[in-house]
Scaffold this active site. Structure first.
Site: not given
Ligand SMILES: Cc1cc2nc3c(=O)[nH]c(=O)nc-3n(C[C@H](O)[C@H](O)[C@H](O)COP(=O)(O)OP(=O)(O)OC[C@H]3O[C@@H](n4cnc5c(N)ncnc54)[C@H](O)[C@@H]3O)c2cc1C
Length: 287
Positions: A10, A13, A45, A128, A256
């Site tokens: 996928q 991100s 992933s 998902e 969140e």
């Molecule tokens: C094990 C694992 C597998 C993954 N696999 C994939 C994959 O295969 N493909 C893919 O595309 N992505 C993948 N991801 C990525 C995942 O989808 C993102 O990590 C996730 O969507 C959060 O985005 P970010 O890491 O950029 O955090 P951010 O969006 O930067 O968030 C940081 C913090 O801010 C908080 N926050 C952000 N916006 C808000 C809001 N509007 N209100 C309140 N709080 C908020 C969040 O809750 C978090 O605590 C994976 C992640 C993990 C951990």
């Protein structure tokens, strides 16, 4: 795909677009019967072993951010794709950074209409979340609360009152989830599955963390230093699951973000403030 013979990944991100997924900046520009893709995805992933990927790209930067996205299938062996591993704190390599430089994607690989990719991405994420909320503590895989309870029973019962309370707590959570999953199946069968999968995942992720934390505590002092299972059990799943467990409340939608979805789409609460409402993606503030 259904038989699991071909691994897919996928490609959603990006470094500047995770929770705010509609902000993705990887571009797909039409060029005859192809699209040319440039940009970067992250946390992909299994990207290093995947044959195909589902890719969310910006096709119209001058439209509001949700309205300028398109959804493609991409062959991961296409020229111009560079994959760099990210090693997790479990010591395993599951994640990747994926870079796209002038990657040519046949226009027939566009799914649905151009600039209507957001609806498909949302549908993908909702499905998902159903999968990630299955019974195993690690996003549906691995041991369940019932497995941990059976193990404690088999090895002489809970050693103290606090442990008994915690075991009862994971049992209660597991039962609530079991019933909720049945409701989701019924909703899916009647074609009415909506944002309920966010409730399931919001319950399931902390439940997994509670199971792994309790199992770690039942591993004793030795469990702090090396891979051992609870009460001397085989460490397979338990030790790795504990180290992986902080990721449960991040991937596939953070806790969140799931609560925001529940607030807006199930409880009918006011939407989050949208400072960029009415602006095109090109005019929005970005990371
Ligand atoms: C094990 C694992 C597998 C993954 N696999 C994939 C994959 O295969 N493909 C893919 O595309 N992505 C993948 N991801 C990525 C995942 O989808 C993102 O990590 C996730 O969507 C959060 O985005 P970010 O890491 O950029 O955090 P951010 O969006 O930067 O968030 C940081 C913090 O801010 C908080 N926050 C952000 N916006 C808000 C809001 N509007 N209100 C309140 N709080 C908020 C969040 O809750 C978090 O605590 C994976 C992640 C993990 C951990």
């Amino acid at each position: 795909m259904l038989s699991g013979e071909d691994i897919w990944c996928q490609l959603f991100s990006e470094p500047g677009a995770g929770s705010d997924l509609a902000g993705v900046s990887t571009r797909a520009t039409k060029d005859g019967d192809h699209y040319i893709v440039n940009g970067q995805k992250t946390w992909t992933s299994l990207g290093h072993v995947a044959k195909y990927g589902i890719l969310l790209c910006r096709t119209n930067p001058d439209a509001p951010k949700h309205a300028g996205l398109s959804y493609f299938i991409i062959d991961m062996r296409s020229p111009g794709i560079e994959i760099q591993p990210i090693v997790e704190m479990t010591g395993m390599h599951m994640f990747n950074n994926v870079f796209f430089t002038d990657v040519r994607v046949p226009a027939e690989n566009l799914i649905g209409d151009e600039n209507r990719g957001w609806e498909l991405a949302r549908e993908t994420l909702a499905n998902e979340r159903v999968t990630l909320a299955r019974a195993g503590a690690q996003w549906g895989w691995g041991p369940t609360a019932a497995d941990l309870i059976a193990l404690v029973r088999e090895r002489g019962g809970a050693p103290d009152a606090i442990t008994r309370q915690r075991l009862a707590q994971v049992y209660i959570e597991g039962e609530i989830l079991r019933v909720y999953r049945l409701r989701m199946v019924a909703a899916r069968v009647s074609g009415k599955l909506g944002p309920e999968s966010s409730v399931a995942k919001a319950l399931s992720d902390p439940h997994g963390q509670h199971i792994f934390r309790l199992a770690r505590d039942l591993s004793g002092a030795e469990g702090l230093l090396k891979e051992v299972g609870p009460l001397g059990a085989d460490p397979t799943w338990w030790a790795n699951g504990f180290v992986f467990s902080p990721a449960l409340t991040i991937g596939g939608g953070t806790s969140e973000v799931l609560k925001n979805i529940i607030g807006e789409r199930i409880l009918g609460l006011p939407r989050e403030p949208e400072p960029d409402a009415g602006r095109s993606w090109a005019e929005t503030r970005r990371n």
